[in-house]
Every structure is written in structure tokens, then in C-alpha cells.
Design an enzyme around this catalytic site. Sequence first.
Site, short mmCIF file in Angstrom:
data_model
loop_
_atom_site.label_atom_id
_atom_site.label_comp_id
_atom_site.label_asym_id
_atom_site.label_seq_id
_atom_site.Cartn_x
_atom_site.Cartn_y
_atom_site.Cartn_z
N GLY A 126 0.73 -4.97 1.05
CA GLY A 126 -0.48 -5.17 0.25
C GLY A 126 -0.22 -5.96 -1.03
N ALA A 173 0.86 -1.18 0.00
CA ALA A 173 0.00 0.00 0.00
C ALA A 173 0.90 1.23 0.00
CB ALA A 173 -0.88 -0.01 1.24
N GLU A 199 4.49 -4.87 7.79
CA GLU A 199 3.62 -3.91 8.49
C GLU A 199 4.03 -3.67 9.94
OE1 GLU A 199 2.64 -6.08 6.24
OE2 GLU A 199 1.08 -5.19 4.99
N GLU A 209 -0.36 -9.48 0.06
CA GLU A 209 -1.78 -9.76 0.33
C GLU A 209 -2.56 -9.93 -0.98
OE1 GLU A 209 -3.11 -7.59 4.22
OE2 GLU A 209 -1.80 -6.24 3.12
C1 HXC Z 1 4.95 4.52 -1.33
C2 HXC Z 1 6.85 3.59 -2.23
C3 HXC Z 1 6.54 2.34 -1.64
C4 HXC Z 1 5.34 2.25 -0.88
C5 HXC Z 1 8.39 2.15 -2.69
N1 HXC Z 1 8.00 3.41 -2.87
N2 HXC Z 1 7.52 1.47 -1.95
N3 HXC Z 1 6.06 4.66 -2.07
N4 HXC Z 1 4.58 3.37 -0.75
N5 HXC Z 1 4.92 1.12 -0.33
C6 HXC Z 1 8.69 4.46 -3.62
C7 HXC Z 1 9.89 5.00 -2.87
O1 HXC Z 1 9.49 5.94 -1.89
C8 HXC Z 1 10.69 5.60 -3.98
O2 HXC Z 1 10.14 6.83 -4.35
C9 HXC Z 1 10.43 4.65 -5.14
O3 HXC Z 1 9.23 3.94 -4.81
C10 HXC Z 1 11.54 3.64 -5.32
O4 HXC Z 1 11.75 2.98 -4.09
P1 HXC Z 1 13.20 2.76 -3.45
O5 HXC Z 1 12.99 2.50 -1.99
O6 HXC Z 1 14.12 3.86 -3.83
O7 HXC Z 1 13.66 1.43 -4.19
P2 HXC Z 1 14.62 0.29 -3.66
O8 HXC Z 1 15.83 0.88 -2.98
O9 HXC Z 1 14.84 -0.60 -4.82
O10 HXC Z 1 13.81 -0.49 -2.51
C11 HXC Z 1 12.68 -1.25 -2.90
C12 HXC Z 1 11.88 -1.64 -1.64
C13 HXC Z 1 11.56 -0.35 -0.81
C14 HXC Z 1 12.72 -2.62 -0.80
C15 HXC Z 1 10.61 -2.35 -2.09
O11 HXC Z 1 10.98 0.62 -1.69
C16 HXC Z 1 10.58 -0.58 0.29
O12 HXC Z 1 10.90 -1.16 1.34
N6 HXC Z 1 9.35 -0.07 0.13
C17 HXC Z 1 8.34 -0.12 1.17
C18 HXC Z 1 7.72 -1.49 1.19
C19 HXC Z 1 6.70 -1.62 2.29
O13 HXC Z 1 6.99 -1.35 3.48
N7 HXC Z 1 5.51 -2.05 1.92
C20 HXC Z 1 4.40 -2.23 2.87
C21 HXC Z 1 3.55 -1.00 2.97
S1 HXC Z 1 2.30 -1.16 4.16
P3 HXC Z 1 10.99 8.21 -4.23
O14 HXC Z 1 10.03 9.25 -4.69
O15 HXC Z 1 11.39 8.32 -2.79
O16 HXC Z 1 12.16 8.00 -5.14
C22 HXC Z 1 1.09 -2.07 3.43
C23 HXC Z 1 -0.16 -2.24 4.25
C24 HXC Z 1 -1.32 -2.77 3.44
O17 HXC Z 1 1.22 -2.53 2.34
C25 HXC Z 1 -2.67 -2.43 4.00
C26 HXC Z 1 -3.06 -1.01 4.00
C27 HXC Z 1 -4.46 -0.71 4.40
#
Ligand code: HXC
Length: 257
Positions: A110, A65, A133, A113
Site C-alpha cells: 500500500g 497495509a 502482495e 500504491e
Molecule cells: C503490520 C508491520 C508491517 C506491515 C512492518 N511491520 N511492516 N506490521 N503490517 N505491513 C511491523 C513489524 O511486524 C515489526 O513489528 C515492525 O513493523 C518492524 O518491522 P521489522 O520487520 O522488524 O523491520 P525490518 O526487519 O527492518 O524489515 C522491514 C520490512 C518488513 C522489510 C519492511 O517489515 C516487511 O517486509 N514488512 C511487510 C511489508 C509488506 O509485506 N507490505 C505489504 C502489505 S500488504 P513487531 O511488533 O513485530 O516488532 C499491502 C496490501 C495493500 O500493503 C492493500 C490492502 C487492502
Amino acid sequence: MSLKYVLLDKKDGIATITFHRPEALNALNSEVLADLDAAVDDVIADDEVRVVVFTGEGKSFIAGADIKEMDGCVGLDIVNYSRKGVEIFRKIELMTKPTIAAVNGYAFGGGFEFVLCTDIRFACSKAKFRLPEVTLGIVPGFNGTQRLPKCIGMNKAKEILFTGKMLTAADALELGILNHVTEPEQLMDEVYAMAKQIADNSASAISLVKAAVNAGADMDIDIGKNIELGYMAACFGTPDQIEGFNSFKEKRAAKFR
Ligand code: HXC
């Protein structure tokens, strides 16, 4: 229909929905969810579509998400956001057409999921799975707490949910989350080979098989057995049943329409 954050392609009865927000690794913000919902409604309504494939553009399937969109949300904001995803995922899980996930990279939060609401799951060997999460101070809000234990058992699910640890594609295969792992360059070929095999079978029979399996997952076998009986009765006399039986008698491959 104009879609920006997912691509919708249809060929030979197979629809492919590609998450297309590469600048954010296909993270699911409200706009992606709205486009996904529209694409899903389209393929559900299109009688030509027999199988639906989901994949991601670039190095990510879905990186979760959208954390930036959720940042600052409180109370009803996050409930409404979460509910939107939950409802679309459930629609995908229950749609009568079979779905295949082709996980090309990160399936985090997500994204993981999402994989759990598809029927058959392929991933390339580079794909990574994670429910991070609890490292963000939240719970998986697209029903990962409900579907993962059903998929792999409560104790293994709790370990993944409590630690937020990363799984390789090989780990996910061994746990039974995935059906198949391929080399990256083989992923779509193998997915489409299976999609074609499914598309050649009776779509009406598959829709009933899927409904019976889905219903049975949430009920006692003594109720489930009657659902299957009802679906069996519903098949007889349909064009697909007549063609299927004729093809057997005439020693030829069935041609379902
Ligand atoms: C918003 C995201 C994102 C996310 C990546 N980006 N994941 N933006 N939400 N979930 C964005 C980054 O901010 C960045 O934008 C660009 O995508 C590239 O990401 P990088 O981190 O620079 O890439 P990399 O170094 O290759 O790392 C990849 C990654 C990392 C390991 C996947 O991006 C990461 O850990 N992302 C978060 C993953 C996460 O925690 N997902 C769970 C979310 S909670 P900018 O503009 O900064 O360059 C969830 C809950 C679900 O899903 C239910 C909700 C109701």
C-alpha cells in the site's frame, strides 16, 4: 484537530503530512487511514495551502497495509478496509492542490500504491519499492493493479506485480515511477525547493492544469481537448491571469495571492 498517526505541518503555503507510526514502519492500519483522511481534508479546506508534501517518519515511508489488522478478515471486512484506502488515495489523486511524495525509505504494498496517487515523486537513494502482495496470497488492494500499468506500461507492471520483486530507487527512476532521486540528507531540501517553485505560481491555474491532466488520462483526446478549452476560458479575467499578464508587461515577477 488532534492527530496521532500522521503529523501535519504548514509553512509558507506548503503543508507536510508525515506518516508517524514508526513502531510498525508506518504501516497503514485503520487509525492511520483515519488520521490521513482528516489531515487531507484539512489541507484541502485551507486556502493558505498551495502544495502538499507526504513523507514518513524514521526509516520507512509506508511498509504497506497493516498485515496484522488484515489477518483474519473475511468478505466485507476486507472490502471495507480496502475501500477506505482506495477512497482516500483517490481523493489525494484528484485534490486540486499539487502533491509531492518524498519517499524516505520502504514503500511496500500500500505504500508503493500511495506513491502512485501523488503528482510528483522524489525518493532518497536508499528507498525501496515493492508490491509483495502475491507473496502473501493477496492482490494489491489500493489500486496498484490499475495505476502501475498506467504509469509504466502493462508488461513492466505485470513483471513487478507477478514477481513481487524489490526495486531500488534507481530502478523506480528508470521506470518512470519517480521524478527524482536524491541523497538521503538532500531529500527534503530538494522537495521543498520544488514545492516552493510550484507554490510561487498561480494556484488557480495549477488546479486547472491538474484537473485537465487527470481527466485526459482517462479519455479520448477529442473530449480532453474541449476540457482544456473550457479551463483556458475559465482562467481569463481571474486575478491570477490579470496579475500574470501585468507582470509580463511590467517586466517583473508575478505575485500571486
Ligand atoms: C503490520 C508491520 C508491517 C506491515 C512492518 N511491520 N511492516 N506490521 N503490517 N505491513 C511491523 C513489524 O511486524 C515489526 O513489528 C515492525 O513493523 C518492524 O518491522 P521489522 O520487520 O522488524 O523491520 P525490518 O526487519 O527492518 O524489515 C522491514 C520490512 C518488513 C522489510 C519492511 O517489515 C516487511 O517486509 N514488512 C511487510 C511489508 C509488506 O509485506 N507490505 C505489504 C502489505 S500488504 P513487531 O511488533 O513485530 O516488532 C499491502 C496490501 C495493500 O500493503 C492493500 C490492502 C487492502
